[in-house]
Design a protein around this motif. Structure first.
Motif, short mmCIF file in Angstrom:
data_model
loop_
_atom_site.label_atom_id
_atom_site.label_comp_id
_atom_site.label_asym_id
_atom_site.label_seq_id
_atom_site.Cartn_x
_atom_site.Cartn_y
_atom_site.Cartn_z
N SER A 41 12.22 -8.18 -7.19
CA SER A 41 13.25 -8.09 -6.16
C SER A 41 14.47 -8.92 -6.54
O SER A 41 15.61 -8.52 -6.28
CB SER A 41 12.71 -8.57 -4.81
OG SER A 41 11.63 -7.76 -4.40
N GLU A 83 13.48 -4.18 -0.16
CA GLU A 83 12.06 -4.26 0.19
C GLU A 83 11.85 -4.21 1.71
O GLU A 83 10.92 -3.60 2.19
CB GLU A 83 11.58 -5.61 -0.35
CG GLU A 83 10.18 -5.71 -0.77
CD GLU A 83 9.94 -7.00 -1.59
OE1 GLU A 83 10.78 -7.93 -1.57
OE2 GLU A 83 8.90 -7.05 -2.24
N ASP A 157 13.13 -0.73 -4.09
CA ASP A 157 12.22 -1.88 -4.14
C ASP A 157 10.90 -1.56 -3.43
O ASP A 157 10.82 -1.58 -2.21
CB ASP A 157 12.89 -3.12 -3.52
CG ASP A 157 12.24 -4.41 -4.01
OD1 ASP A 157 11.12 -4.34 -4.57
OD2 ASP A 157 12.86 -5.48 -3.84
N GLU A 158 9.88 -1.26 -4.22
CA GLU A 158 8.52 -1.00 -3.74
C GLU A 158 8.45 -0.04 -2.55
O GLU A 158 7.93 -0.39 -1.49
CB GLU A 158 7.81 -2.32 -3.42
CG GLU A 158 7.76 -3.22 -4.65
CD GLU A 158 6.61 -4.22 -4.61
OE1 GLU A 158 5.50 -3.82 -4.24
OE2 GLU A 158 6.83 -5.38 -4.97
MG LIG Z 1 9.69 -7.99 -4.34
#
Ligand SMILES: [Mg+2]
Ligand SMILES: Nc1ncnc2c1ncn2[C@@H]1O[C@H](COP(=O)(O)OP(=O)(O)OP(=O)(O)O)[C@@H](O)[C@H]1O
Length: 225
Positions: A41, A83, A157-158
């Motif tokens: 991140s 995220e 992000d994820e």
């Molecule tokens: Mg992260």
């Protein structure tokens, strides 16, 4: 399209990234894998100008963008889905999508209708408030909102984190479609099985350093704890 070289960054005195280099070519999907706290991140935040890097360069479409403010980086066509998603809970789905438009940004073909075709689950939820959506629906809305800014490249992000397996499958299909539409994508991901299926290029980040760079097919099946 996106070239990061020797990036160093951190928070206050704590250094997190130690010379991170990676690239994402046009039309390509690169995965940035690594365990919790590896600096995935932080890498995306540094690329977006949200935290200031202490060394290294970031080039986007051939131009240096390190040192530019985040809105200018977004205006140039680099989209970012954080995220924590940052959906506006009190705004409807349709209003959250409108927030993603970037005045003076790139021209492009992303409309509310087109993002709804990419995420069919969102189409029926247009009038619902952002705060009433499930985690998976919020993740789809966060990506859809960023697409409304017509990015040329996307930092994700994820996006599969915390989603039910069926929703992960929908997300995977949407990511493959976005790539097919010509978007370059840098995807942070801890689920290596997911990463291997969608990515061309892979980087493995550990303790702020790139430990592996190569074809996504060469990433192991290892799932980080
Ligand atoms: Mg992260
Ligand atoms: N706002 C912050 N202030 C201080 N330290 C931070 C901050 N955000 C992250 N860190 C630290 O920086 C390091 C890298 O964090 P980062 O969030 O980039 O990792 P990550 O690879 O994205 O992990 P995860 O998979 O858990 O999202 C960690 O040690 C974390 O504790």
């Amino acid at each position: 399209m996106l070239e990061v070289a020797g990036l160093e960054a951190g928070y206050g005195r704590a250094r997190v990234l130690f010379g991170v280099s990676l690239e994402v070519r046009a039309g390509e999907l690169a995965v940035l894998a690594g365990p919790n706290g590896a600096g995935k991140s932080t890498t995306l935040k540094s690329i977006m100008g949200l935290i200031r890097s202490s060394a290294g360069t970031v080039r986007f479409s051939g131009d240096r963008i390190d040192g530019l403010p985040p809105f200018e980086i977004a205006r140039r066509g680099l989209g970012y889905v954080p995220e924590d998603r940052r959906i506006f809970p009190g705004l409807s789905v349709a209003e959250n999508l409108e927030v993603g438009r970037i005045p003076g940004g790139r021209a492009g073909a992303w409309t509310p209708e087109r993002v709804a075709a990419l995420f069919p689950a969102l189409a029926a939820l247009r009038e619902r408030s952002g705060g009433s959506l499930s985690g998976g629906e919020q993740q789809m809305l966060a990506i859809a909102r960023t697409l409304m800014g017509n990015p040329a490249a996307l930092l994700l992000d994820e996006p599969s984190e915390g989603l039910a397996p069926r929703v992960v499958a929908d997300m995977e299909r949407a990511i493959v479609e976005m790539k097919a539409s010509g978007l370059a994508i840098l995807l942070c991901e801890q689920n290596l099985a997911f990463a291997r299926r969608v990515a061309d290029r892979a980087y493995l980040l550990e303790q702020g350093q790139v430990r592996f760079a190569g074809a996504a097919s060469e990433l192991g099946e290892y799932l980080f704890p």
